[in-house]
Structure formats: C-alpha cells, structure tokens
Design an enzyme around this catalytic site. Structure first.
Site, mmCIF file in Angstrom:
data_model
loop_
_atom_site.group_PDB
_atom_site.id
_atom_site.type_symbol
_atom_site.label_atom_id
_atom_site.label_comp_id
_atom_site.label_asym_id
_atom_site.label_seq_id
_atom_site.Cartn_x
_atom_site.Cartn_y
_atom_site.Cartn_z
ATOM 1 C CE LYS A 237 8.791 -13.199 -13.017
ATOM 2 N NZ LYS A 237 9.741 -12.813 -14.036
ATOM 3 C CE LYS B 84 -11.786 1.812 10.120
ATOM 4 N NZ LYS B 84 -10.827 2.244 9.121
ATOM 5 C CG ASN C 37 -0.271 -0.038 2.512
ATOM 6 O OD1 ASN C 37 0.439 0.908 2.858
ATOM 7 N ND2 ASN C 37 -0.440 -1.120 3.265
ATOM 8 C CB ILE D 241 -1.728 -5.793 14.951
ATOM 9 C CG1 ILE D 241 -1.217 -6.704 13.839
ATOM 10 C CG2 ILE D 241 -0.686 -5.619 16.053
ATOM 11 C CD1 ILE D 241 -0.056 -6.131 13.037
ATOM 12 N N PRO E 227 -4.534 -11.028 10.867
ATOM 13 C CG PRO E 227 -2.735 -11.562 12.244
ATOM 14 C CD PRO E 227 -3.227 -11.683 10.833
ATOM 15 C CG PHE F 130 -2.931 6.720 13.191
ATOM 16 C CD1 PHE F 130 -2.495 6.564 14.497
ATOM 17 C CD2 PHE F 130 -2.636 7.895 12.518
ATOM 18 C CE1 PHE F 130 -1.780 7.563 15.129
ATOM 19 C CE2 PHE F 130 -1.913 8.908 13.141
ATOM 20 C CZ PHE F 130 -1.491 8.741 14.452
HETATM 21 N N1 CTP Z 1 -4.693 -2.380 12.072
HETATM 22 C C1 CTP Z 1 -3.996 -3.409 12.661
HETATM 23 N N2 CTP Z 1 -3.988 -4.653 12.072
HETATM 24 C C2 CTP Z 1 -4.656 -4.881 10.930
HETATM 25 C C3 CTP Z 1 -5.379 -3.828 10.321
HETATM 26 C C4 CTP Z 1 -5.381 -2.588 10.916
HETATM 27 O O1 CTP Z 1 -3.364 -3.209 13.703
HETATM 28 N N3 CTP Z 1 -4.620 -6.085 10.392
HETATM 29 C C5 CTP Z 1 -4.710 -1.069 12.730
HETATM 30 C C6 CTP Z 1 -4.013 0.028 11.962
HETATM 31 O O2 CTP Z 1 -2.648 0.118 12.331
HETATM 32 C C7 CTP Z 1 -4.806 1.243 12.370
HETATM 33 C C8 CTP Z 1 -6.189 0.725 12.643
HETATM 34 O O3 CTP Z 1 -6.054 -0.677 12.819
HETATM 35 O O4 CTP Z 1 -4.325 1.791 13.591
HETATM 36 C C9 CTP Z 1 -7.199 1.015 11.598
HETATM 37 O O5 CTP Z 1 -6.778 0.511 10.371
HETATM 38 P P1 CTP Z 1 -7.697 0.668 9.094
HETATM 39 O O6 CTP Z 1 -7.032 -0.014 7.945
HETATM 40 O O7 CTP Z 1 -8.130 2.079 8.926
HETATM 41 O O8 CTP Z 1 -8.980 -0.124 9.561
HETATM 42 P P2 CTP Z 1 -9.484 -1.552 9.268
HETATM 43 O O9 CTP Z 1 -9.576 -2.267 10.549
HETATM 44 O O10 CTP Z 1 -8.642 -2.186 8.222
HETATM 45 O O11 CTP Z 1 -10.957 -1.285 8.743
HETATM 46 P P3 CTP Z 1 -11.461 -0.842 7.254
HETATM 47 O O12 CTP Z 1 -10.867 -1.827 6.303
HETATM 48 O O13 CTP Z 1 -12.948 -0.960 7.357
HETATM 49 O O14 CTP Z 1 -11.015 0.553 7.032
#
Ligand code: CTP
Length: 415
Positions: free
Chosen positions: A289, A341, A210, A307, A305, A323
């Site tokens: 590959k 969230k 990303n 986190i 997962p 965040f």
């Molecule tokens: N996060 C995490 N582990 C993941 C996904 C997200 O710890 N597998 C944490 C990110 O570091 C961030 C927060 O969750 O602090 C929100 O991440 P975001 O991508 O905005 O949210 P998602 O849970 O992925 O929800 P959505 O896809 O609906 O935006």
C-alpha cells in the site's frame, strides 16, 4: 413488421398501483391488432375497474375461477388453450411466488399452470420487495423454467422510494412481448461480448477505474441470447447478475480481459466490445500500500492493448462492433469521431453515445445511440438500454449477414 398482429394475448393483471398501466397496454395491444382477453386478480380490481378493461378489450373480463355467470365451465383451461402468450403486467411479488411454487388458488395462477404458451411477466413492486431474497429465488426459478421477465425498471416508486421495482412503460412491455414472436435473427450464431469497466491496480488496495455500469453490454448480451445467439460475456467488475442462458467470465484488468478474449475469440462470429477498457495502466503497480507522505505523487502510466483493434486485425476476424463513449454530442461532432474510430480500428460497425449528459450514458438506464457502418448509419433515439439493445441486435444481424454474403462463404460456416 408487427409481430403482435393477430396474436391472442391473455393479459393477467395483479394488484398494485401500476395496474393503471394495464388500460394503456390493452389499448396499444389492440392497436397492434392483437386479440386481448383480460384476467384480473381480486386485488387488481381494487386498483382498476373491470369495466374499463372490458370496454378497451371489447371482451368480457375474467375475475373468478368459479363464476356461474361465465360462459365456460372451465375458464382456466379454455383461456390457457386460447392464448398465444400470457402477459402478466403488473406482476406482483405474490403472483411471482405463486407461479414459482405452482399454487393455483385463483383463475390467473390456475390458468398459468395449465398454459403451454410462453409466459411473460412485467414485475412491479416496492424495491425492498423486489430485492428480498425470496423474490429473487422465485425469479431465478421462473427464469430457469423459461418465464420471460420484462424489467422491472429503476426509478421513483409509488411508495415514494427510489430503486428497482417499477413496472416498465407500455412501449417497452410491448417490445418485449413482440420479441416472443419474432424470428430468432441470430439463431446458432456464436457471439462474444465484452462489458463493464476494467480496474488497473495502483497498489494492492487502489485501482484506476471508470464509471461504466456494464448495463448496455449486459442488455445486449441478453437481447442477442433472446434472438437465438450463443453468447459468451466477458465482464469487468460489475454488480449485475449474468443474463439467463449467457456464459459469463469475470475479469478485472484490461490485460485479463485481453487474455480472456484472445483465448475465446477464435470460436466467435460476432465480437461486440461494449467494455470501457482502461487505455492506460500503472507501469509498475506498488507491491505494498502506498503511504501518504504529503509529497506530490506521480504515477507512470503505460498504454494497454486495444482489444477491439487486435480482434479486428485477426486473419479470420469476426464481425466486429465497437462502442464509443464520447463527451461530444450528436451536434458536436459525435458522428465524425465515431467514423474515425470505425476506420482507425478497422472494425465493421461502431455504436456511439454521448456520455456526460445527465440521465444518459454511464451509470444510467437510458442512452441515445448513433450506429454507423461503412455504408450507412442509424440514430436510435433516447430510450432505456434494454430497449436500445433490442433495436440494435437486428441492425447488427443484418450487417453481419450482408458482410457474410459479400465475402462469399456463409458467415456461420467459418470455424
Ligand atoms: N477498446 C478495447 N480495448 C481498449 C480500449 C478500447 O477493446 N484498450 C474498445 C472499447 O470496448 C470500445 C472501443 O474500443 O468498443 C472504443 O473505446 P473508446 O474508449 O471510446 O476509444 P479509444 O480507443 O480508447 O479512443 P479515445 O481514447 O480516443 O476515445
């Protein structure tokens, strides 16, 4: 709170186009009720007249090490003893080299050798000069010795090139300088920060990734360290140097990041998840590959997962800050999404920002943040990420203390 009030600031100005910013700096310092004395190098006076800085500071401007007109026989010693901080803005590559190697061939470099007060520098130079190995070695030497660096920022340069080397704008320089005098809000607090993107393997040469640059997380790790915290940074692949005094562990995938966090989170009191962790990974990455066949290719993805939610659900969870990077803006439901969230992940605070806007969010130096917790919210208007990080830390520190007090035993007493 005005941390600069009644502080004695020795402003060193070196030669460069950014020297024009020193006039504004002196004005703003005086507005903050700081006492300012200015020392200019000879080349600085080619860019801005000493009279201008004399009028703005209300003090004589010092240029020469041996000046028969000087009221002091040893201005380098007197000025070094007088000041509470030395601020060099703009700081040229030459000045950084002199400081790093202890050269003392003019008033500014000599008084820096004699100064016991903190030294803060705001570098300004062409990007190649900033990135030159010798400048970077000098920077590392100075950081090691406790010199504080404010910037440089990135952007268009006086020479017409674009890149790192711009002197920070005056408000940012003032905030960085004020931080020298502010109490260490997180003194001794153990913090874990995740930052950057993750990479999920598709095959040995390709991955799902990303646009996260890691800049917000790195700026936050640095700001928390500056405010006294002991910081562990668990970072996905980025090209940023580890902030000074911050322990860093580099990881690649969401699973690696989850494992690194799990093994270290027991020791932490505040967990800040700025990482853009992949939500999905390939269920079965190819061992070789993947070859082009011209056929449609389907990748089967499985969730990773969460986190942050896992940390928040721990029995003795630290203060957790998430965040949320959203494509909806402040007027388009950002607050609602962030609020949801906050509850869904069971965390203490969420910092939401609007990505997909030109000039802010992913890969950018700027951002605008909406900070929400269970009993309130604050909007931090658009600003460079380093500045937002410094504004965010006091909010985190305040909510962390409030939660600790509400829970009874002090937050730092938890093992
Ligand atoms: N996060 C995490 N582990 C993941 C996904 C997200 O710890 N597998 C944490 C990110 O570091 C961030 C927060 O969750 O602090 C929100 O991440 P975001 O991508 O905005 O949210 P998602 O849970 O992925 O929800 P959505 O896809 O609906 O935006």
């Amino acid at each position: 709170m005005n941390a600069l009030a009644h502080k004695r600031i020795l402003l060193g100005v070196t030669g460069g186009v950014a020297a024009y910013k020193s006039a504004e700096l002196v004005r703003r310092l005086r507005e903050h009720e700081a006492e300012v004395r200015v020392v200019m190098t000879r080349s600085a006076s080619l860019f801005i007249g000493p009279q201008t800085l004399e009028a703005l500071s209300g003090e004589r401007v010092y240029c020469e090490l041996f000046d028969p007109a000087s009221p002091s026989a040893m201005p380098h010693i007197d000025l070094a003893r007088w000041c509470d901080a030395v601020l060099i803005a703009p700081a040229s590559a030459h000045l950084l080299a002199k400081l790093a190697h202890g050269l003392a061939d003019d008033l500014l470099s000599t008084l820096c050798l004699a100064a016991t007060a903190p030294i803060v520098v705001a570098p300004a130079m062409n990007r190649e000069m900033w990135l030159a190995p010798s400048t970077q070695v000098n920077r590392a030497i100075l950081l090691e010795r406790g010199v504080r660096f404010l910037g440089p920022g990135e952007g268009e340069q006086a020479c017409g090139e674009t890149g790192p080397g711009r002197m920070l704008e005056v408000p940012e320089v003032l905030e960085g300088l004020a931080a020298v005098f502010e109490p260490a809000l997180l003194s001794g607090v153990r913090v874990l920060v995740t930052a950057g993107p993750t990479r999920e393997a598709i095959d040995p040469v390709r991955f799902l990734g990303n646009r996260s640059s890691g800049k917000m997380g790195y700026a936050l790790a640095e700001a928390m360290r500056e405010m006294g915290a002991s910081v562990l940074l668990i970072s996905g692949p980025v090209h940023l140097p580890a902030p000074r005094g911050v322990e860093r562990v580099m990881v690649e995938s969401a699973a690696d990041m989850a494992a690194a966090v799990t093994s270290r989170v027991v020791d932490c009191e505040i967990f800040v998840a700025t990482a853009a962790v992949a939500d999905y990974r390939c269920r079965a990455p190819a061992g070789h590959k993947i070859r082009r066949t011209g056929e449609l290719l389907t990748l089967e993805l499985e969730p990773t997962p969460d986190i942050l939610a896992t940390v928040a659900a721990r029995p003795a969870a630290p203060f957790t800050v998430g965040f949320a990077a959203e494509t909806e803006g402040i007027d388009g439901g950002l607050a609602d999404l962030a609020g949801r969230k906050l509850v869904a992940k069971g965390i203490d605070m969420i910092v939401a920002n609007h990505v997909g806007e030109p000039g802010q969010g992913f890969e950018s130096d700027d951002n605008e943040l909406l900070v929400s917790w269970h009993a309130g919210e604050r909007l931090l208007p658009r600003a460079p990420k380093t500045r937002l990080a410094r504004q965010l830390v006091p909010i985190i520190a305040e909510r962390f203390r409030a939660k600790g007090q509400a829970q009874g035993p002090g937050p730092t007493s938890r093992a």
